[in-house]
Design an enzyme around this catalytic site. Structure first.
Site, mmCIF file in Angstrom:
data_model
loop_
_atom_site.group_PDB
_atom_site.id
_atom_site.type_symbol
_atom_site.label_atom_id
_atom_site.label_comp_id
_atom_site.label_asym_id
_atom_site.label_seq_id
_atom_site.Cartn_x
_atom_site.Cartn_y
_atom_site.Cartn_z
ATOM 1 N N LYS A 3 3.325 2.208 -13.050
ATOM 2 C CA LYS A 3 2.393 3.101 -12.212
ATOM 3 C C LYS A 3 2.416 4.666 -12.653
ATOM 4 O O LYS A 3 1.495 5.215 -12.208
ATOM 5 C CB LYS A 3 2.568 2.881 -10.653
ATOM 6 C CG LYS A 3 2.094 1.441 -10.414
ATOM 7 C CD LYS A 3 2.647 1.424 -8.848
ATOM 8 C CE LYS A 3 2.411 -0.041 -8.486
ATOM 9 N NZ LYS A 3 0.825 -0.255 -8.182
ATOM 10 N N HIS A 46 -1.632 -12.115 -9.622
ATOM 11 C CA HIS A 46 -1.772 -10.883 -9.475
ATOM 12 C C HIS A 46 -1.057 -9.963 -10.088
ATOM 13 O O HIS A 46 -0.423 -8.677 -9.888
ATOM 14 C CB HIS A 46 -0.980 -10.519 -7.772
ATOM 15 C CG HIS A 46 -2.040 -10.836 -6.826
ATOM 16 N ND1 HIS A 46 -3.019 -10.002 -6.328
ATOM 17 C CD2 HIS A 46 -2.136 -11.760 -6.288
ATOM 18 C CE1 HIS A 46 -3.606 -10.452 -5.493
ATOM 19 N NE2 HIS A 46 -3.072 -11.563 -5.026
ATOM 20 N N THR A 82 -5.873 -1.448 -5.190
ATOM 21 C CA THR A 82 -6.947 -1.256 -4.202
ATOM 22 C C THR A 82 -6.846 0.000 -3.598
ATOM 23 O O THR A 82 -7.753 0.539 -2.807
ATOM 24 C CB THR A 82 -6.789 -2.435 -2.980
ATOM 25 O OG1 THR A 82 -5.399 -2.425 -2.517
ATOM 26 C CG2 THR A 82 -7.053 -3.696 -3.174
ATOM 27 N N LYS A 90 1.657 5.224 -3.750
ATOM 28 C CA LYS A 90 1.780 3.846 -4.016
ATOM 29 C C LYS A 90 3.240 3.490 -4.426
ATOM 30 O O LYS A 90 4.134 4.467 -4.592
ATOM 31 C CB LYS A 90 0.572 3.448 -5.157
ATOM 32 C CG LYS A 90 1.262 4.494 -6.514
ATOM 33 C CD LYS A 90 0.288 4.099 -7.651
ATOM 34 C CE LYS A 90 -1.156 4.536 -7.367
ATOM 35 N NZ LYS A 90 -2.245 3.647 -7.931
ATOM 36 N N ARG A 91 3.580 2.421 -4.420
ATOM 37 C CA ARG A 91 4.872 1.878 -4.674
ATOM 38 C C ARG A 91 5.293 2.561 -5.890
ATOM 39 O O ARG A 91 4.645 2.514 -6.908
ATOM 40 C CB ARG A 91 4.803 0.378 -4.794
ATOM 41 C CG ARG A 91 6.077 -0.187 -5.065
ATOM 42 C CD ARG A 91 6.084 -1.948 -4.972
ATOM 43 N NE ARG A 91 5.103 -2.391 -5.446
ATOM 44 C CZ ARG A 91 4.976 -2.888 -7.017
ATOM 45 N NH1 ARG A 91 5.993 -2.520 -7.660
ATOM 46 N NH2 ARG A 91 3.981 -3.101 -7.370
ATOM 47 N N LYS A 104 -9.727 2.671 -1.769
ATOM 48 C CA LYS A 104 -9.696 3.218 -0.645
ATOM 49 C C LYS A 104 -9.946 4.823 -0.826
ATOM 50 O O LYS A 104 -10.894 5.386 -0.008
ATOM 51 C CB LYS A 104 -8.421 3.296 0.051
ATOM 52 C CG LYS A 104 -8.224 1.717 0.400
ATOM 53 C CD LYS A 104 -6.327 1.479 0.609
ATOM 54 C CE LYS A 104 -6.362 -0.044 0.633
ATOM 55 N NZ LYS A 104 -5.162 -0.315 0.481
#
Length: 836
Positions: free
Chosen positions: A571, A374, A673, A565-566, A677
């Site tokens: 990110k 991952h 993911t 998101k985290r 969504k």
């Protein structure tokens, strides 16, 4: 409510039992009342909202148990092959609403609660989120379990039953403050304890050798031990035919109480072992993508793995098969490296306990085990100090070293005298101290290694795991992640789900490719108007929640631009924060100009020890304070950070989003993911060519997505010579934004607090190339503004995004795993159909 005399009548008992088999309004009402009175000892005068929620959950669980037992009995009678999915996280969210939807009985529950004078939606939302996961890894595992049950695959998930979740997040003066997530403090109605299936798990001790029958036999004598007790959760598939199991392990002390210590007056020592043992499942460690070798985490991982492997072997032995048949009945999937100790643990049990030889045990282990990678960030790969393993798991270290020695011999035979290759591929890593590379162990001990998006798998093959891919080219494969539409559209977005079902029927619920039938409606003005109305309803609801939760009023007509998101530097929440400052300055420079109204919505948790990520949260909140408090700006733009992001909050935010921020640096996000969504719920994506964004682009077409930034290849080429100062000095807007941060425009009462962020972008070399991508990002945002100014054109593209999201169902992903890795087939369950 039934009075006491009526409830004790034998007819009541028989009705209550039959009610669990035939779910009707009257029967569900009776079982609900039965649990309220006899399980919770409450009546309508004393019951609280918690009691009503519990009574309804237990009533639903009763019905699930009938299907659950039928599923297990059928699997046993047919002697099926199962997949055992090992994951340290399962982010299952709230189960009452999800279970009711999968049972197709929501209308029935509404009617029953109305008869009781209760509000179904209020009860459903009373439930807290289960604290069993941290982010995408755990949510993916939960989606997979839903798809496995829906498509009737025999499966069991294994995880840990944490007493506390990652943490509850509050924002105080702009800072993240962590509070314990005691999600079990009021009880949990969904799981069932099975102490009869508990297992002993050892640590430390010594390894003894015995010589008999001409061979050396090893025996591990642990110095300490704990007990793993399972709690089972029913996982119901859509339609209610199959109910699989999620088994979660909880740590218990092997000796609850030392009476000798107590009698001597050493009261703390008397219970010390109990406290230390139960710490193993006390809390879920946050994942900050920077691996640190914590001894308690290693103990936790081994506890989880040992309980699970012992349980798998117990199940296999019930069938009285020969050991060589083990891979024909068992498939074990490792969700990332956290369960990698399953490999030496299975070897230990097969050799030391069951008496198999090394070669036979190794063939069984490798043919049974698959590994999902991952990450493509080298710093995130697990590695454990060798001396820590030697102390905690001495027999396992011996087995790992034997695996490594045999493996390196085969590598050396193929690549004679290639010492650098041997060093790179060795399970035992060198450095300041020797360590065990868990990813290498997982690869060597598995028959399948898969990435989770096409670009991710390509990068594994060509960079991170290149040596292994060259050695075993057939072992590597791709399984692009997916999400369950039952949770993320049918449950999370009732207005859109109802519109889709009215337009094309409900086959999309179990076959998402049917959404393609929406494509012709993307040019139907009537459908677009209703699509827009469904989105607006979700936006209005979110605006009300934000006003209640953080006391910020937002414009429901504005574009909702969302990044949830985290929190992590790769990110790039910082990239969006910098763009907001650019936009702020543009408005201030020309306040009379027309600007498309925007509401920027952030959400996400930073690991408690991740200083840079927590500082980015602080910056976002300080920028929000300035923007929202400036009357020249706040009519055009608002910024909100919604605290305590979790599954139930995602279900509220995602359906309301117009623009989905998927802006990680190319080559850093394995898949994602959240992007799927948002797409499924009719948001347009603004993103880099990273992770699954690439495949979303392929599905929706370049005209229906906003792509910006460097590609993976460009990042690789530019990195060695990248100079962030060149961007800073060559772009006035960017220089101005950074100077505002550096000169405390957003932190007048806390001067200097954001200096580390500026230093990281300039003197620190901007490792995630935020400044390099910012100009391209701003251009893509301009394109989004222009398109949003044409509502029909925007909504046409939004409908096409929904229509072309079929590939990203976890149903498709699971079918690929089942067919290409696990070798399992669906097992329908005979029995009564669900009735309403």
């Amino acid at each position: 409510m039934k009075n006491n005399a009526e409830s004790q009548d034998p007819k009541w008992d028989s009705v209550a039992f039959s009610s669990r088999l035939n779910l009707t309004v009257n029967n569900l009402k009776k079982v609900f009342e039965h649990h309220l009175r006899y399980t919770l000892a409450k009546d309508s005068f004393t019951a609280t909202e918690r009691d009503y929620y519990f009574a309804l959950s237990l009533a639903i669980r009763d019905f699930l148990i009938e299907r659950w037992m039928a599923t297990q009995q059928t699997h046993h009678k047919r002697d099926v092959k199962r997949v055992y999915y090992l994951s340290l996280e399962f982010l299952i969210g709230r189960l009452l609403g999800n279970n009711v939807i999968n049972l197709k009985i929501e209308d029935l529950c509404v009617k029953v609660m109305q008869k009781e004078g209760l509000d179904w939606n209020r009860l459903r939302n009373y439930e807290g989120d289960a604290g069993l996961g941290n982010g995408g890894l755990g949510r993916l595992a939960a989606c997979f379990l839903d798809s496995l049950s829906t498509y009737k695959y025999p499966a069991i998930g294994y995880g840990l039953r944490y007493d506390y979740g990652i943490f509850n997040q509050r924002i105080v003066n702009g800072y993240q403050v962590e509070e314990p997530d005691a999600w079990l403090k009021h009880g949990y109605p969904w799981d069932v304890a099975h102490p009869e299936f508990s297992f002993n798990v050892g640590y430390e001790g010594r390894v003894e050798t015995e010589v008999h029958n001409g061979g050396t036999h090893w025996k591990w004598v642990p110095g300490k031990s704990v007990i793993g007790m399972p709690y089972d959760l029913p996982i119901v598939g859509y339609g209610g035919e199959v109910v699989n199991t999620l088994r979660l392990w909880s740590a218990r002390a092997a000796e609850e109480f030392d009476l000798d210590d107590f009698n001597r007056g050493s009261y703390i020592d008397a219970v010390a072992n109990k406290v230390l043992a139960e710490n193993l499942t006390k809390v879920l460690y946050p994942n900050d993508n920077m691996f640190e070798g914590k001894e308690l985490r290693l103990k936790q991982e081994y506890f989880f793995v040992s309980c699970s492997i012992q349980d798998i072997i117990r199940r296999f032995k019930v069938g009285r098969h020969e050991w060589k048949q083990f891979p024909g009945f068992v498939a074990i999937q490792l969700n990332d490296t956290h369960p990698s100790l399953a490999i030496p643990e299975l070897m230990r049990l097969l050799i030391d306990v069951e008496g198999l030889g090394w070669e036979e045990a190794w063939d069984i282990t490798t043919e049974t085990t698959g590994y999902t990678n991952h990450t493509i960030l080298p710093e995130a790969l697990e590695r454990w100090p060798l001396n820590m393993l030697e102390n905690l798991l001495p027999r396992h270290l011996q087995i790992i070293q034997e695996i490594n020695g045999r493996f390196l011999r085969t590598v050396a035979n193929r690549y004679p005298m290639d010492l650098d290759r041997l060093r790179r591929m060795s399970i035992v890593g060198e450095g300041e101290q020797q360590h065990i590379r868990m990813a290498n162990l997982a690869i060597v001990g598995s028959h399948s290694v898969n990435g989770v998006a096409q670009i991710h798998t390509q990068l594994l093959r060509t960079s991170l795991l290149k040596d292994f891919a060259e050695f075993w080219p057939g072992k590597f494969n791709n399984k692009t992640n997916g999400i369950t539409q039952r949770r993320w559209l049918l449950k999370a977005n009732p207005p859109l789900a109802a519109l889709i079902t009215e337009a094309i029927g409900d086959r999309w619920i179990t076959d998402l490719e049917h959404l393609r039938e929406l494509e012709p409606l993307a040019k139907d003005s009537g459908f677009l108007e209703r699509f827009r109305s469904a989105k607006q309803r979700n936006k209005d609801n979110l605006a009300g929640y934000i006003n209640y939760r953080v006391q910020v009023t937002i414009n429901p007509e504005s574009m909702y631009d969302v990044q949830v998101k985290r929190l992590h530097e790769y990110k790039r929440q910082l990239l969006l924060a910098l763009y907001i400052i650019l936009r702020y300055n543009r408005i201030k420079d020309d306040p009379q100009a027309e600007f498309m109204p925007r509401t920027f919505i952030f959400g996400g948790k930073a690991a408690p020890g991740y200083a840079a990520a927590k500082l980015i949260i602080k910056l976002i909140n300080q920028v929000a304070e300035v923007v929202n408090g400036d009357p020249q700006v706040n009519a055009h733009m608002r910024v909100v950070f919604v605290p305590n992001y979790r599954v139930s909050l995602a279900e509220r935010i995602i359906p309301a989003a117009n623009l989905s921020e998927q802006i990680s640096l190319a080559g850093t996000e394995a898949s994602g993911t959240g992007n799927m969504k948002f797409q499924l719920n009719g948001a347009l994506t603004i993103g880099t060519l990273d992770g699954a964004n690439i495949e979303i682009l392929e599905e929706v077409g370049k005209d229906n997505i906003f792509i910006f930034g460097l590609t993976t290849e460009e990042v690789s080429r530019r990195r060695s010579g990248y100079d962030p100062f060149a961007v800073y000095n060559g772009n006035e807007e960017i220089r101005r934004a950074l100077q505002m941060i550096e000169q405390d425009f957003f932190s007048m009462f806390e001067p200097g607090i954001f200096r580390p962020l500026v230093d990281g972008l300039l003197e620190g070399g901007d490792p995630y190339m935020v400044l390099a991508d910012l100009p391209s990002f701003a251009e893509a945002q301009d394109q989004a503004d222009e398109l949003y100014g044409n509502p029909e054109a925007w909504d046409e593209k939004a409908v096409l995004n929904v229509a072309r999201s079929g590939k990203f169902s976890s149903d498709r992903t699971i079918k690929e795993y089942a067919r290409e890795i696990w070798g399992i087939v669906p097992c329908p369950i005979k029995g009564d159909k669900i009735t309403e």
